[in-house]
Each structure stands twice: as C-alpha cells, then as structure tokens.
Design a protein around this motif. Sequence first.
Motif, PDB file in Angstrom:
ATOM      1  N   VAL A 127     -19.969 100.498   0.976  1.00  0.00           N
ATOM      2  CA  VAL A 127     -19.460  99.862  -0.237  1.00  0.00           C
ATOM      3  C   VAL A 127     -19.964  98.426  -0.300  1.00  0.00           C
ATOM      4  O   VAL A 127     -20.453  97.949  -1.339  1.00  0.00           O
ATOM      5  CB  VAL A 127     -17.920  99.884  -0.266  1.00  0.00           C
ATOM      6  CG1 VAL A 127     -17.391  99.153  -1.499  1.00  0.00           C
ATOM      7  CG2 VAL A 127     -17.407 101.316  -0.238  1.00  0.00           C
ATOM      8  N   LEU A 128     -19.858  97.740   0.820  1.00  0.00           N
ATOM      9  CA  LEU A 128     -20.250  96.332   0.873  1.00  0.00           C
ATOM     10  C   LEU A 128     -21.736  96.150   0.557  1.00  0.00           C
ATOM     11  O   LEU A 128     -22.112  95.290  -0.250  1.00  0.00           O
ATOM     12  CB  LEU A 128     -19.940  95.775   2.265  1.00  0.00           C
ATOM     13  CG  LEU A 128     -20.140  94.268   2.432  1.00  0.00           C
ATOM     14  CD1 LEU A 128     -19.090  93.509   1.623  1.00  0.00           C
ATOM     15  CD2 LEU A 128     -20.048  93.866   3.908  1.00  0.00           C
ATOM     16  N   SER A 129     -22.555  97.014   1.171  1.00  0.00           N
ATOM     17  CA  SER A 129     -23.985  96.810   0.943  1.00  0.00           C
ATOM     18  C   SER A 129     -24.355  97.164  -0.493  1.00  0.00           C
ATOM     19  O   SER A 129     -25.233  96.549  -1.094  1.00  0.00           O
ATOM     20  CB  SER A 129     -24.813  97.615   1.953  1.00  0.00           C
ATOM     21  OG  SER A 129     -24.856  98.970   1.585  1.00  0.00           O
ATOM     22  N   ALA A 130     -23.659  98.145  -1.070  1.00  0.00           N
ATOM     23  CA  ALA A 130     -23.892  98.474  -2.485  1.00  0.00           C
ATOM     24  C   ALA A 130     -23.510  97.296  -3.368  1.00  0.00           C
ATOM     25  O   ALA A 130     -24.194  96.982  -4.353  1.00  0.00           O
ATOM     26  CB  ALA A 130     -23.079  99.707  -2.874  1.00  0.00           C
ATOM     27  N   LEU A 131     -22.440  96.620  -2.984  1.00  0.00           N
ATOM     28  CA  LEU A 131     -21.993  95.446  -3.732  1.00  0.00           C
ATOM     29  C   LEU A 131     -23.034  94.336  -3.651  1.00  0.00           C
ATOM     30  O   LEU A 131     -23.378  93.714  -4.660  1.00  0.00           O
ATOM     31  CB  LEU A 131     -20.644  94.979  -3.158  1.00  0.00           C
ATOM     32  CG  LEU A 131     -20.072  93.662  -3.684  1.00  0.00           C
ATOM     33  CD1 LEU A 131     -19.581  93.852  -5.116  1.00  0.00           C
ATOM     34  CD2 LEU A 131     -18.952  93.176  -2.797  1.00  0.00           C
ATOM     35  N   GLN A 132     -23.535  94.131  -2.419  1.00  0.00           N
ATOM     36  CA  GLN A 132     -24.485  93.038  -2.225  1.00  0.00           C
ATOM     37  C   GLN A 132     -25.779  93.276  -2.990  1.00  0.00           C
ATOM     38  O   GLN A 132     -26.435  92.339  -3.421  1.00  0.00           O
ATOM     39  CB  GLN A 132     -24.776  92.861  -0.730  1.00  0.00           C
ATOM     40  CG  GLN A 132     -23.635  92.123  -0.031  1.00  0.00           C
ATOM     41  CD  GLN A 132     -23.659  92.313   1.470  1.00  0.00           C
ATOM     42  OE1 GLN A 132     -24.301  93.234   1.978  1.00  0.00           O
ATOM     43  NE2 GLN A 132     -22.948  91.456   2.179  1.00  0.00           N
ATOM     44  N   ARG A 133     -26.148  94.542  -3.157  1.00  0.00           N
ATOM     45  CA  ARG A 133     -27.408  94.826  -3.862  1.00  0.00           C
ATOM     46  C   ARG A 133     -27.189  95.286  -5.280  1.00  0.00           C
ATOM     47  O   ARG A 133     -28.098  95.782  -5.924  1.00  0.00           O
ATOM     48  CB  ARG A 133     -28.180  95.913  -3.109  1.00  0.00           C
ATOM     49  CG  ARG A 133     -28.609  95.460  -1.720  1.00  0.00           C
ATOM     50  CD  ARG A 133     -29.207  96.613  -0.948  1.00  0.00           C
ATOM     51  NE  ARG A 133     -29.015  96.417   0.474  1.00  0.00           N
ATOM     52  CZ  ARG A 133     -29.021  97.417   1.358  1.00  0.00           C
ATOM     53  NH1 ARG A 133     -29.188  98.663   0.952  1.00  0.00           N
ATOM     54  NH2 ARG A 133     -28.853  97.169   2.625  1.00  0.00           N
ATOM     55  N   ALA A 134     -25.931  95.202  -5.740  1.00  0.00           N
ATOM     56  CA  ALA A 134     -25.586  95.618  -7.108  1.00  0.00           C
ATOM     57  C   ALA A 134     -26.041  97.040  -7.403  1.00  0.00           C
ATOM     58  O   ALA A 134     -26.560  97.346  -8.476  1.00  0.00           O
ATOM     59  CB  ALA A 134     -26.163  94.643  -8.132  1.00  0.00           C
TER      60      ALA A 134
END
Lengths: 399, 283
Positions: free
Chosen positions: B245-252
């Motif tokens: 979830v976090l990495s998806a957030l960071q890369r939009a």
Amino acid sequence: MEKIKVQHVTKIFGKHITNALKLVEEKKSKTEILEKTGATIGVYDANFTVNEGEIFVIMGLSGSGKSTLVRLLNNLIETTSGSIYIDGEDISKMNKQQLRKIRREKMSMVFQNFGLFPQRTVLANTEYGLEVRGIPKEERRLKAEKALDNAGLLPYKDQYPSQLSGGMQQRVGLARALANDPDILLMDEAFSALDPLIRKEMQDELLDLQQKVKKTIIFITHDLNEALRIGDRIALMKDGKIIQIGTGEEILTNPANDYVKTFLEDVDRSKVLTVENAMIRPITVNIELDGPKVALQRMREEEVSVLLAIDKKRAFKGYITADDALEAAKRGEKSVVSFLKTDMPTVPKDMLIQDVLGLISESPTPIAVVNENKLVGVLIRGVVIQSLASETEGVTKDE
Amino acid sequence: MSKMLDSIPTLPVADTVENVMDWLTGSFSPLFDFVQNGGKTAMEFITGMLVAIPPVVFILMIALIAFFATKRKFGLAIFSIVGLFYIYNQGLWDELMNTITLVIFASIIAIIIGIPIGILMSKSSVAEAIIKPILDFMQTMPGFVYLIPAVAFFGIGVVPGVFASVIFALPPTVRFTNLGIRQVPKELVEAADSYGSTGWQKLLKVELPLARSTIMAGINQTVLLSLSMVVIASMIGAPGLGREVLSALQRAQVGNGFVAGLSLVVFAIIIDRLTQSLNKKKS
C-alpha cells in the motif's frame, strides 16, 4: 446452645465514619447523621442471639438494613463497630484465612436471585463450595449428588441453571448450601423471587428439612406471612435498627411500638379477614341434655379441655372445664349447669380480625363466635395467628 | 494580551521527552538489541513456516476452520476460499504471510499484557483511576507517533512494527477485561465469596468465565487494531501488505494501491469473523 451472638453491631457506609459513629453513640437519628456527615447507616446497634437449631427471621421493608445485617454475619460486609460471635469466636477480629475457614465449613448462603453460576452445570454449581475447599473430585461429586438427590434434582444434574424454573434453581441453591454441611444457613430473601404457590411449597420444604437436619437458619424476608410461617423468632427492622424481637405471636399480639403496629396492619391480613375466616368448629356440650360424664367423654374424644355450652337452640351459654366436670362427676351430679362458667367473651362472626386481636391477647379463654345469638365457632389464639400467616387469600404485600 | 502570552518562553516539552528517550535508548540498548534480534528471528521463522505451507493447503485449512467455527455454515468458508485465492492470484501471498505473523505477534503480546492490566484495573479503583487516562492518551494519540520511539528503541524492521502495533492495539483488551469483570453480577461475586473462595479461585472459577465474552469482544478489537497498524508500521520497514500500500502511495499507483488495500480488507474480514465466532461458539 448459643450459636450466633451479635453485640452492638453498627455498619456505616460512606465517608466520615468516625464522625457518624460518634453521632450514633449520641443516639442521633439516621436522617440527621446523613445530613451532618453524608454517611448512611446500614445497621445501627444491633443486638441479638440466635440459638442452635433455631430459625431466626429478620424482617423489614426494603432499605431497613436486613440484607446488610445478614452480610455482616459472614463478613461479606465488614462491621464498622461491634462484635459478632459464631460459636464464641469474634468474626470481626478474624484474619482472611480464619474467615475463609468459617465460610467454607460453618456457614453457607442462599441468595434471592439464586446466585447460581450460569456457566456451570447444576452438579458443578452444587460442588462449588466443596471444590474451593479442595475436596477430591470423586468425593465432592458424591456429596453434591447426594445433596441434589435429597432435593429431588439428581436427574437435572447435567443441565445448566438457565434451563430450570425459578423454584428448581432455588432448590439447587439450597442443595449447594447443604452440600457443604454447614451449621448455619444464611438465607437472604431466598424465596422472595418465587411466585406465591412455589414460595409456599419451598417454605414447607424448608420446615421439613429443618426437622431432619436441625441447622441454625437466619432467614431474611420482607413478607410477614413468610416470617410467621417459618420463624421460631422474628426480629423486626426499620432504618437499620432492630425494633422488636420475639415469636410471631408476641409480635402480633404485643407490638413494641406504633411502627410495628402499622407494619403489621400494613402487611397482614387481619384487615381483610373476618372472624369467620379464622374460627374453628366449636366442641360443645348441651346444657339441657348432657351431664358431666358425657362432657368428659367428649373431651377425651376430641382431645380438648374446654367445652362450649349451648342449649337446644344452639344459643351460647358459657363453657365448662375438664377439672370442674371431673369434680362434678365425682360428686355424682347429673347436670353441667352448676359449674357452668360465663366469663368467655363473644364476638359476632363478621367482625374484622384486626379488631379482635386485642381481645384475643387479653382473654385467658378462647373466644366464642356468635351469629344472631347462636354459637357458630370459636377463636383460638394459635389458629388465628396461623390463618393470618396462611397464603390462601393472596393478599401478601410484595415489593 | 498576546504579548503577555509570548512573554512566557516555549516550555521544553519536546526536549524533555527527547532526553528521556535518549536516556532510555542509551541505558537499555543491550535489552532493545536483544529483543530486536530475538524478535526478528522468531518472526522470520514463523513467516518462513507459513510460506512453506503450500497455498492450496493453507486456503483449505482456513476454509475448514471457518466452516466449523461458524457452526457448519458455508458463508465464511466460501468467502475465505475466494478471498485468499484472490490474494494469491495477485502475487501478494508472501506479503500476506508477513502480515499474518505481525498481527499474530502483536495481538498475542497485547493480550498477554492487556488482560492482567485489565484484571488489576477491575480489582482496584486506584489502579483504574490511574490507568484509564493512560488508555485514553494511548487511543487518542495518532498511531504514527508510536513509530518514533519504536524506531528509537529498535531501529527499523518488523520488531518496531510489532512494538508500535502493541501499544496501539492494547487499550481495547484492557478496557474490556476491566468492564467484563466489573459487570459480573454482584450476587455471583458474593456467592463466590460466601463459600470461602480465595481471590484466585474467584477470578478463575467465576469472574473470568463470566467475563469471557466481553473480553473476547475486546480481543477482537485488539486484533483488528493491530491489523490497521500494520499498514502504518510499514513506514518503518515492517514487511507485509502494508508495504505494498505504501509503495503504491509513494508512486501514485492507484491500481496497485487498490489491489493491496482490498487484500487487507479480505484478511480483516476473515479474522474479524473468525474471532467473533470463537466468542459465540459456547454461548
């Protein structure tokens, strides 16, 4: 013989207990103490003794302190001052271990709402007291099963309390208490949550049981009828104070003060029962026909020592006693008229019992009940009290 | 007016807390290191075991447990099969196993700490008066804040993640244990006392069994809260679905975010229903 002795026991709830205690010693009233200190008096200078094998009833309306008092006896609530002796030992001075020993071995409690553990089966509930004492599994199961068997509940031993009716649950509560084989049973409004018919049944069972096991029973109730039915002696409480202690008859016939009187009037059935409800069939002798020998024969037959005298029209004429009849028979007299006594009071059959209670307690003889000059019955003290206590009319004052 | 307010210098709250933390990390660093290393090894071992189970077996096992825990109803069992297959299908199986380990560890530790504290609270009004505001504090403080001491004590990785989760997830178990014991009817407590029970006998034979379903409700809350903390803990390097979830957030990456988020929801629903049905089982 003396099993429990309660001496100057006071229980105060709340803060400023020492101040409140001082006011108690100054004989201030409950409301006055509450106003001055904010402390509530639970029990106020209670003094009484309970003898071994006695059913001692503590009666009072809600808030009178009766439930507090019974909890002081097994120290579920600690006394503020005073001493409670069980078999001569002061429990208010005991440490936790001694207290636990007393609770485990000497006294068991039965609760108003049964106090059964819902997650335990009937058998496991009955075993509880034995279990906490550390009695081996097999032995406690046998003891508990025996207690359940005595209560006629053995077939239900694997059921849960919620599957049983109220009356049966309380029988389990009683079986649990008896499984411990305590000397003392504390019964806190034990039958108050049951409906009147079951309640009467349970009262009878308790009395039967008492005949067999002879425990010392402290029974708390708000119901005068119940108190009169089962109590050997009754203590009446109001506002934390014990107002009167005595047998049912003593309290009924000789109320200690106006409060007791109004309490009795309030609760008992003397207000609605008439003399006719309480009278019994008179054993009579006909003064125009019968002589002393017939009278004596009838006394033997009916097992009484007094006969009520009537004439052919059943008009009340007086009474004769066995002693006089015996004398007269020895003298060879043929009639009872010579020793007829006429000092027996009479009352009409539709009079309220309430209004004749005084007369009953004062009169050395039974009282004749008449209707239009004819003898219809007789009032005997014991029977009157019994009828006041009976449940048949359903006018019990419940909360 | 504002001048008067300004005349008072900034109170050194932040500095003080920092000093305390420095002292703690400094003085107890061997202990923290030990916990960090030991915890990490234990958790990696568990995760390794979970990963070693063939996914098909694992899915069927969960489905079976769900089937029997819900009194032989098919609803949850079917949902588990479909949901877990979805997670596997999206390539998030290893992450799921990491998350499971984290949730299990955090929940068990929270329960082991929480129930005794709850019992203490129920037995002592003084303890209740002291602990209650602390619980309020713990629950209103944003979860992120717990990451800071966690990192200070344990560095980054899975152990600080569990540490932060435990703090975040602890309050419901404590509160519900306290509540459950205090709610035991007075007459039953009196019955236990009047038969001469010791304190422990009363607790084990009467109070805890009667408080059971309330305590279970608290445990259910604790498990779900620790799951929700897992996402946040990924910020300090805790592995699992949260990290996705976090990495998806960071890369939009909206799509990846949705996939990972949905996996978390599926997992949450399964453990929620499972812990709830454990509670209902007996009553």
